[in-house]
Design a protein around this motif. Structure first.
Motif, PDB file in Angstrom:
ATOM      1  N   VAL A 234      -0.721  -0.926 -11.980  1.00  9.32           N
ATOM      2  CA  VAL A 234      -0.376  -1.867 -10.863  1.00  9.32           C
ATOM      3  C   VAL A 234      -1.508  -2.734 -10.696  1.00  9.32           C
ATOM      4  CG1 VAL A 234       1.028  -2.637  -8.440  1.00  9.32           C
ATOM      5  CG2 VAL A 234       1.605  -0.432  -9.846  1.00  9.32           C
TER       6      VAL A 234
ATOM      7  N   HIS B  80      -4.196   1.401 -10.086  1.00 12.60           N
ATOM      8  CA  HIS B  80      -4.074   0.056  -9.748  1.00 12.60           C
ATOM      9  C   HIS B  80      -5.264  -0.409  -9.216  1.00 12.60           C
ATOM     10  CE1 HIS B  80      -3.756   2.647  -5.829  1.00 12.60           C
ATOM     11  NE2 HIS B  80      -4.210   1.496  -5.414  1.00 12.60           N
TER      12      HIS B  80
ATOM     13  N   LEU C 193       2.145   1.722  -3.498  1.00 12.44           N
ATOM     14  CA  LEU C 193       1.217   2.284  -4.375  1.00 12.44           C
ATOM     15  C   LEU C 193       1.126   3.649  -4.245  1.00 12.44           C
ATOM     16  CD1 LEU C 193      -1.291  -0.774  -4.290  1.00 12.44           C
ATOM     17  CD2 LEU C 193       0.246  -0.199  -6.025  1.00 12.44           C
TER      18      LEU C 193
ATOM     19  N   GLU D 131       0.955  -1.458   0.087  1.00 10.38           N
ATOM     20  CA  GLU D 131       0.164   0.180   0.131  1.00 10.38           C
ATOM     21  C   GLU D 131       0.756   1.209  -0.074  1.00 10.38           C
ATOM     22  OE1 GLU D 131      -2.346  -0.531   3.241  1.00 10.38           O
ATOM     23  OE2 GLU D 131      -3.929  -1.799   2.529  1.00 10.38           O
TER      24      GLU D 131
END
Length: 473
Positions: free
Chosen positions: A118, A59, A52, A49
């Motif tokens: 992603v 994502h 990201l 997380e």
């Protein structure tokens, strides 16, 4: 408190894998995959997380929950529809696919073709267990479509053995992904996070296992007893709930393996004593349970290290936190829930010194191994221990050139991890006697003292808490 103490290396590794996704790879294939494994509750999902968030890329993040195949497919489709992928709105009215082939085809249809994105599949071992076709479907989707798109596929799992096997020869996804291990925070990182001196950092590590959730509730600067007194008052403390959640996830149906694990957690180390403590299990059932525990990396099977073969085997819980939980917390949860955490704390105080003396040994052996090049003779490539069936002798540290049967013993050592009791001449005399009983050692084999409270003896290399914590520096 910064939950990412010690995670710079992992974030950098993920950023490095993302680079060819951004810039393009050989043969026009920009897609990349990463297989992330680590023990439960070490912060794998939180790490992803954070990655990201830092990358800022669109994502989708799907977490399997161990339900049926159809529940997983429905959950994946819902996450895809709710994601920030540019074309995700196209999935809003789509009926959940019935196969992973179809689901991954749907995924590929909404991934951007000109900008990086992603895809995260968390707790992937659940998907593999529930659907034998999942691995093949993933391999086909990656080879035919995903590897040609600018996408980073992140596969996350807590089943260490299964995650290792996914990238082995003969499996569909073999050599298609970069492997990454997310370890618990090490003793040095624990000390930094909690602002504790080295000796106290080791204590905190033995209790927390380096698990971020526990360390995040541990007040900065608080010693072991200050934290425990507070944590044992709260049934919702991470110190209490993490253990049960881990056990429930690891052993949803294998009650016998859990019983055997409990016996090992209570301090039994040999096959016969573990079987007796687990309710006089027959040898066949005990063997199967131990094999399961070892294969899942929950229990470690140790063997004596010397120049002679040995059939002796001792078992220990691999994770320091789980060992602490099984020894002190799990059996006493009802007492804590009745508001009598003070009784648990009292029992813990009574047993702490002897329990810590045994529990700290594998941690200190790891530190010595990391420091071997600086403090031990050249050629010390493994660190272990030695014992006989009668424990005469029982040697804490043995350095050697290889294991389990060494060609050369390079060092022999003793661990004395007590407050206010240094390693002294009597300890040295005992160590010399034990050295004379170790196959492969002789009077010229160097001696090592690993001591919490200093060393007053001459003729021995001494490593204390400050030296040992530096192993992870």
């Amino acid at each position: 408190m910064d939950g990412f103490v010690g995670r710079r290396a992992e974030l950098k590794a993920l950023a490095d894998v993302l680079t060819p996704v951004r810039t393009g790879g050989r043969g026009g294939r920009r897609g990349r995959a990463v297989l992330i494994r680590g023990r439960r509750r070490v912060g794998k999902s939180r790490l992803v997380e954070e990655f990201l968030e830092r990358s800022g890329l669109p994502h989708v993040f799907f977490t399997a929950v161990g339900g049926s195949k159809h529940e997983d497919l429905a959950g994946f489709t819902a996450e895809l529809a709710a994601s920030a992928l540019p074309e995700s709105s196209r999935v809003a009215d789509v009926t959940a696919p019935q196969t992973w082939d179809a689901a991954l085809t749907l995924l590929a249809s909404v991934l951007p073709t000109d900008t990086p994105s992603v895809v995260v599949l968390d707790e992937m071992p659940y998907l593999v267990r529930e659907d034998p076709t999942f691995e093949g479907a993933l391999q086909k989707a990656f080879d035919r479509t995903l590897s040609k798109l600018p996408v980073l596929l992140i596969l996350v799992g807590s089943d260490l053995a299964m995650m290792e096997q996914l990238n082995t020869y003969g499996r569909p996804f073999y050599q298609r992904g970069t492997e990454m291990v997310v370890p618990p925070l090490n003793p040095a990182e624990v000390g930094t996070m909690l602002d504790l001196p080295p000796a106290e950092a080791f204590d905190a590590y033995l209790v927390s296992g380096g698990l971020p959730l526990i360390l995040e509730e541990w007040p900065v600067g608080a010693g072991l007893w200050g934290y425990l007194e507070e944590a044992l008052r709260r049934p919702t403390s991470a110190l209490l709930v993490s253990g049960e959640r881990t056990l429930a996830a690891e052993f949803p149906t294998e009650a016998q393996a859990r019983t055997v694990l409990g016996a090992i957690g209570h301090g039994e180390r040999t096959f016969s004593l573990i079987g007796r403590a687990a309710g006089d299990l027959n040898p066949g059932s005990l063997t199967r349970a131990l094999e399961l525990l070892v294969s899942r990396r929950i229990v470690t099977a140790d063997h004596p290290l010397s120049t002679r073969p040995s059939r002796e085997t001792r078992y220990r819980v691999a994770d320091p936190y789980l060992r602490f939980y099984l020894s002190f917390i799990g059996p006493r949860i009802p007492t804590i829930e009745r508001g009598r955490g003070d009784r648990v704390l009292s029992a813990l105080r009574d047993s702490w010194t002897s329990w810590r003396g045994r529990a700290v040994e594998p941690v200190l052996r790891e530190a010595v191994w990391l420091l071997a090049e600086d403090h031990l003779p050249h050629g010390t490539d493994v660190i272990g221990g030695y014992w006989t069936r009668t424990n005469d002798p029982e040697i804490d540290i043995v350095g050697a050139d290889r294991s389990p049967i060494a060609r050369r013993i390079t060092a022999v050592g003793s661990i004395k991890w007590l407050e206010n009791k240094p390693f002294d001449d009597r300890d040295l005399a005992r160590l010399r006697t034990h050295r004379s009983q170790l196959p492969g050692a002789d009077d010229t084999t160097p001696l090592l003292a690993v001591a919490r409270s200093g060393c007053t003896a001459d003729g021995v290399v001494h490593l204390g808490p400050s030296d040992l914590i530096a192993a992870w520096g």
